[in-house]
Write a protein that holds these residues in place. Structure first.
Motif, PDB file in Angstrom:
ATOM      1  N   THR A 147      45.653 -53.740  31.053  1.00  0.00           N
ATOM      2  CA  THR A 147      44.209 -53.740  30.609  1.00  0.00           C
ATOM      3  C   THR A 147      44.241 -53.936  29.359  1.00  0.00           C
ATOM      4  N   ALA A 148      44.810 -53.414  28.445  1.00  0.00           N
ATOM      5  CA  ALA A 148      44.813 -53.656  26.986  1.00  0.00           C
ATOM      6  C   ALA A 148      44.795 -55.306  26.775  1.00  0.00           C
ATOM      7  N   THR A 149      45.627 -55.913  27.356  1.00  0.00           N
ATOM      8  CA  THR A 149      45.857 -56.968  27.217  1.00  0.00           C
ATOM      9  C   THR A 149      44.612 -57.988  27.814  1.00  0.00           C
ATOM     10  N   VAL A 150      44.333 -57.653  28.597  1.00  0.00           N
ATOM     11  CA  VAL A 150      42.916 -58.196  29.413  1.00  0.00           C
ATOM     12  C   VAL A 150      41.895 -57.887  28.222  1.00  0.00           C
ATOM     13  N   GLU A 151      41.785 -56.844  27.664  1.00  0.00           N
ATOM     14  CA  GLU A 151      40.733 -56.606  26.828  1.00  0.00           C
ATOM     15  C   GLU A 151      40.907 -57.586  25.470  1.00  0.00           C
ATOM     16  N   GLN A 152      41.986 -57.541  25.117  1.00  0.00           N
ATOM     17  CA  GLN A 152      42.418 -58.548  23.986  1.00  0.00           C
ATOM     18  C   GLN A 152      41.898 -59.823  24.278  1.00  0.00           C
ATOM     19  N   VAL A 153      42.305 -60.412  25.263  1.00  0.00           N
ATOM     20  CA  VAL A 153      41.647 -61.836  25.790  1.00  0.00           C
ATOM     21  C   VAL A 153      40.449 -61.767  25.986  1.00  0.00           C
ATOM     22  N   ALA A 154      39.696 -60.790  26.416  1.00  0.00           N
ATOM     23  CA  ALA A 154      38.333 -61.076  26.463  1.00  0.00           C
ATOM     24  C   ALA A 154      37.621 -60.985  25.059  1.00  0.00           C
ATOM     25  N   GLN A 208      41.063 -68.307  34.333  1.00  0.00           N
ATOM     26  CA  GLN A 208      42.136 -68.946  34.444  1.00  0.00           C
ATOM     27  C   GLN A 208      43.415 -68.346  33.333  1.00  0.00           C
ATOM     28  N   GLN A 209      42.842 -67.580  32.438  1.00  0.00           N
ATOM     29  CA  GLN A 209      43.846 -66.895  31.685  1.00  0.00           C
ATOM     30  C   GLN A 209      44.359 -65.718  32.441  1.00  0.00           C
ATOM     31  N   LEU A 210      43.593 -65.075  33.229  1.00  0.00           N
ATOM     32  CA  LEU A 210      43.972 -63.718  33.880  1.00  0.00           C
ATOM     33  C   LEU A 210      44.814 -64.269  34.918  1.00  0.00           C
ATOM     34  N   SER A 211      44.591 -65.602  35.716  1.00  0.00           N
ATOM     35  CA  SER A 211      45.341 -65.892  36.941  1.00  0.00           C
ATOM     36  C   SER A 211      47.068 -65.860  36.424  1.00  0.00           C
ATOM     37  N   ARG A 212      47.322 -66.142  35.137  1.00  0.00           N
ATOM     38  CA  ARG A 212      48.697 -65.901  34.828  1.00  0.00           C
ATOM     39  C   ARG A 212      49.239 -64.691  34.721  1.00  0.00           C
ATOM     40  N   PRO A 214      51.172 -61.453  36.258  1.00  0.00           N
ATOM     41  CA  PRO A 214      51.815 -61.418  37.554  1.00  0.00           C
ATOM     42  C   PRO A 214      51.174 -60.217  38.285  1.00  0.00           C
ATOM     43  N   GLU A 215      50.755 -60.198  39.642  1.00  0.00           N
ATOM     44  CA  GLU A 215      50.576 -59.203  40.394  1.00  0.00           C
ATOM     45  C   GLU A 215      49.189 -58.346  39.940  1.00  0.00           C
ATOM     46  N   VAL A 216      48.267 -59.073  39.505  1.00  0.00           N
ATOM     47  CA  VAL A 216      47.047 -58.509  38.898  1.00  0.00           C
ATOM     48  C   VAL A 216      45.916 -59.327  39.727  1.00  0.00           C
ATOM     49  N   ASP A 217      45.175 -58.753  40.447  1.00  0.00           N
ATOM     50  CA  ASP A 217      43.793 -59.277  40.977  1.00  0.00           C
ATOM     51  C   ASP A 217      42.860 -59.181  40.431  1.00  0.00           C
ATOM     52  N   THR A 218      42.107 -60.265  40.135  1.00  0.00           N
ATOM     53  CA  THR A 218      41.057 -59.915  39.193  1.00  0.00           C
ATOM     54  C   THR A 218      39.469 -60.452  40.040  1.00  0.00           C
ATOM     55  N   GLU A 219      38.467 -59.629  39.756  1.00  0.00           N
ATOM     56  CA  GLU A 219      37.360 -60.019  40.678  1.00  0.00           C
ATOM     57  C   GLU A 219      36.200 -59.712  39.523  1.00  0.00           C
ATOM     58  N   VAL A 220      35.238 -60.708  39.467  1.00  0.00           N
ATOM     59  CA  VAL A 220      34.370 -60.752  38.464  1.00  0.00           C
ATOM     60  C   VAL A 220      32.907 -60.378  39.373  1.00  0.00           C
ATOM     61  N   SER A 221      32.362 -59.451  38.964  1.00  0.00           N
ATOM     62  CA  SER A 221      30.734 -58.951  39.282  1.00  0.00           C
ATOM     63  C   SER A 221      29.783 -58.663  38.200  1.00  0.00           C
ATOM     64  N   TYR A 222      28.833 -58.477  38.494  1.00  0.00           N
ATOM     65  CA  TYR A 222      27.671 -58.511  37.893  1.00  0.00           C
ATOM     66  C   TYR A 222      26.725 -57.060  38.030  1.00  0.00           C
ATOM     67  N   PRO A 223      26.041 -56.687  37.202  1.00  0.00           N
ATOM     68  CA  PRO A 223      25.236 -55.234  37.095  1.00  0.00           C
ATOM     69  C   PRO A 223      24.266 -55.469  38.278  1.00  0.00           C
ATOM     70  N   ALA A 224      23.908 -54.508  39.236  1.00  0.00           N
ATOM     71  CA  ALA A 224      23.232 -54.680  40.416  1.00  0.00           C
ATOM     72  C   ALA A 224      21.955 -54.736  39.880  1.00  0.00           C
ATOM     73  N   LEU A 225      21.082 -55.908  40.489  1.00  0.00           N
ATOM     74  CA  LEU A 225      19.750 -55.861  40.073  1.00  0.00           C
ATOM     75  C   LEU A 225      18.802 -55.780  41.096  1.00  0.00           C
ATOM     76  N   PHE A 226      19.112 -56.748  42.449  1.00  0.00           N
ATOM     77  CA  PHE A 226      18.146 -56.621  43.617  1.00  0.00           C
ATOM     78  C   PHE A 226      18.950 -56.399  44.558  1.00  0.00           C
TER      79      PHE A 226
END
Length: 584
Positions: A147-154, A208-212, A214-226
């Motif tokens: 997660t720290a690696t992902v945090e640095q990338v973001a 694209q960067q997080l797909s590299r 290994p063995e990490v599934d990533t899902e993008v979500s947004y704050p609930a609005l409606f």
């Protein structure tokens, strides 16, 4: 005595009167100063406003004068050409009405299916979430390192203001069953003023960067609005958990290949490893043991049982009795457990049961009292309706085990329910408008003629939505409902004046032409003021523009098309109605 009484009264009067006069003087002075200050401020504000008006007039008149002159020239040209156009339309009634009907039919059959549908336009709030999932059993420290690696990338991406990370799960009621030490939640906050296009590029870059990894599934979500549901939720229902997991995995592979879908994952993930105790009923019967008693005994020894509680400073603390950790955590230790502590000859658990290492289900979800797996996905670059159609087509070609079925729910279910409600509301609005006009005109024919403006407004609104590629949604239907009450105003003004001229003895054709010529300027001016008032909303300025723009664009396009077609089509329809009434 009288002198003494008078002296006392005069002394008391002086004691009361002097403070009163002093307070009155102070209050009067303060109020006078405040009044003078307010007067000065108002005079200054008036002078500033007057100066601004004068300066604006001096600057704007040379610029606006040519534009106003050009507008007046165009208005005069329209005013002169309109009677000629109306007379030509009245000579070709069926052609005009048929052309309008054909235009509406083409919009309904060709443009509406191409628009697509969605629940609510996606609103860019300047933040999004990354849900990271690693294999079950991943230690918390390893999850934190990834997660720290992902945090640095973001954090290294442009326009990213800050990143907030949560590793693991707090185990509260709001946590889902698949959360644990192997999951993490990353919230990315963007800088103020970041355009939606830049946000989409950042998300695609992160994918694209997080797909590299290994063995990490990533899902993008947004704050609930409606809606708290995912855009795509595919329910696969069946009784067998193993088949259900395999079928959901096959569905994930198929849906992930469809264009416009991203972050496809199933809720049935790899389960936690567990020790399963399978009892041999025949052996238990041979030893004279009860299955329930043995199972409870093993559970109490391993999991523990609250024997009593200890009260300390108004707190009740449970006292849990169980075996030591060295005697219960392991296969060999469990095999050595004695299942008949009161017997003469000790019987070990391995003699009456088989202990095996297996994988438990990550969750058991029931929908309508049936086991189900949920496959979720986000949409990217396509509308919700098109995504649902592609998934239904793909699932129709997939072979399901006997007794298994699928259903697309999520925002699609909410969208279908909401759109049905909006269609009913639109029909009810049109009916109510017709009833009100029928009661005022004391006729059923003239309100029917006026109601032709509603499909005329639909022609422009649908064409505009198709040109700017805006799908049908709840806010678009709100715009159509508004149009049902707005566009009839011009036709009411026109038809009412035609009836007035006919009541004065004028022929129908001449009354139609003269009424249109007289009412032309008021109709155009009311339309222009409404359009200009909605123009800032249609331009999509400020936060939440994704919600306002479709509704404003629908009203503007429908009002403009209805106005110009009303001036030609409504007189033609009125002429046909008058002709039909004379023949009958």
């Amino acid at each position: 005595t009288l002198r003494w009484v008078w002296a006392v009264l005069r002394g008391l009067l002086s004691v009361v009167l002097v403070p009163y006069l002093l307070i009155r003087f102070v209050v009067h002075t303060v109020l006078s100063l405040v009044r003078s200050a307010l007067l000065v401020v108002l005079l200054l504000c008036g002078a500033v406003v007057a100066a601004a008006v004068v300066i604006t007039t001096i600057v704007a008149v040379p610029v606006a004068a040519p534009l106003l002159g050009l507008f007046q020239i165009l208005l005069n040209m329209v005013h002169r050409a309109y009677p000629v156009i109306v007379r030509a339309a009245l000579r070709q009634r069926l052609l005009v009405v048929g052309g309008a009907g054909l235009s509406f039919w083409l919009c309904w059959t060709h443009l509406v299916p191409a628009l697509g549908t969605e629940l609510i336009p996606p609103v860019h709030q300047g933040e999004f979430n990354l849900d990271l999932t690693m294999p079950v059993g991943t230690p918390l420290l390893h999850t934190a390192a990834i997660t720290a690696t992902v945090e640095q990338v973001a954090a290294g991406l442009q326009a990213v203001e800050r990143v907030v990370t949560t590793v693991g799960s707090d185990g509260t009621a709001t946590s889902s069953a698949d959360e644990g030490e192997h999951t993490a939640h990353v919230t990315v906050y963007l800088q103020d003023g970041t355009p939606p296009q830049a946000e989409d590029r950042i998300i695609e870059n992160l994918r694209q960067q997080l797909s590299r990894l290994p063995e990490v599934d990533t899902e993008v979500s947004y704050p609930a609005l409606f809606s708290f549901k995912n855009p795509i939720e595919l329910e696969i229902r069946g009784d067998d958990l193993h088949l259900l997991r395999r079928t959901s995995a096959d569905a994930v592979g198929i849906i992930a290949e469809l264009p416009g879908l991203a972050d496809v994952r199933s809720t049935l993930q790899t389960g936690n490893p567990e020790l399963q105790v399978v009892y041999d009923r025949e052996r238990l019967s041979d030893y004279g043991l009860d299955l329930r008693a043995v199972a409870e005994l093993v559970r109490n020894k391993v999991q523990g049982r609250v024997a009593t509680d200890f009260r300390r400073e108004e707190r009740n603390i449970d006292i849990l009795v169980r075996l030591r950790e060295d005697d219960r955590l392991g296969v060999e230790e469990l095999k050595r457990l004695t299942v008949n502590p009161s017997g003469d000859v000790p019987i070990r658990l391995s003699s009456v049961a088989r202990i095996r290492i297996a994988e438990g289900p990550s969750e058991i979800r029931r929908i309508d009292q049936q086991r189900a797996a949920l496959v979720t996905a986000n949409i990217q670059g396509i509308d919700l309706g098109s995504a649902v159609l592609s998934i239904e087509s793909a699932m129709a070609g997939m072979s399901f085990p006997p007794g298994f079925s699928f259903l697309i729910s999520g925002q699609n279910e909410e969208m279908e329910r909401s759109l049905d409600s909006m269609v009913f509301a639109l029909a009810l609005a049109i009916f109510l408008v017709y009833i009100v006009m029928a009661s005022q005109f004391e006729s059923l024919i003239h309100p029917f003629v006026i109601m032709f403006t509603v499909p005329l407004a639909g022609i422009g609104a649908i064409a505009a939505l198709y040109v700017v590629n805006i799908p049908l949604s709840i806010v678009v239907f709100i715009g159509f409902i508004m149009l049902a009450g707005i566009v009839v105003n011009n036709a009411i003004v026109l038809v009412d004046y035609i009836n007035t001229l006919r009541a004065a003895g004028m022929a129908a054709t001449e009354a139609i032409v003269q009424a249109g010529t007289v009412r032309l300027r008021p109709i155009l001016m009311t339309t222009m003021t409404t359009v200009l008032g909605l123009l800032p909303m249609a331009l999509g300025l400020g936060d939440g523009a994704e919600i306002r723009t479709p509704m404003a664009l629908t009203v503007i396009a429908g009002l403009v098309s209805s106005t110009f077609l009303t001036l030609v089509v409504i007189p033609t329809v009125y002429s046909l109605a008058v002709r039909a009434s004379k023949e009958t």
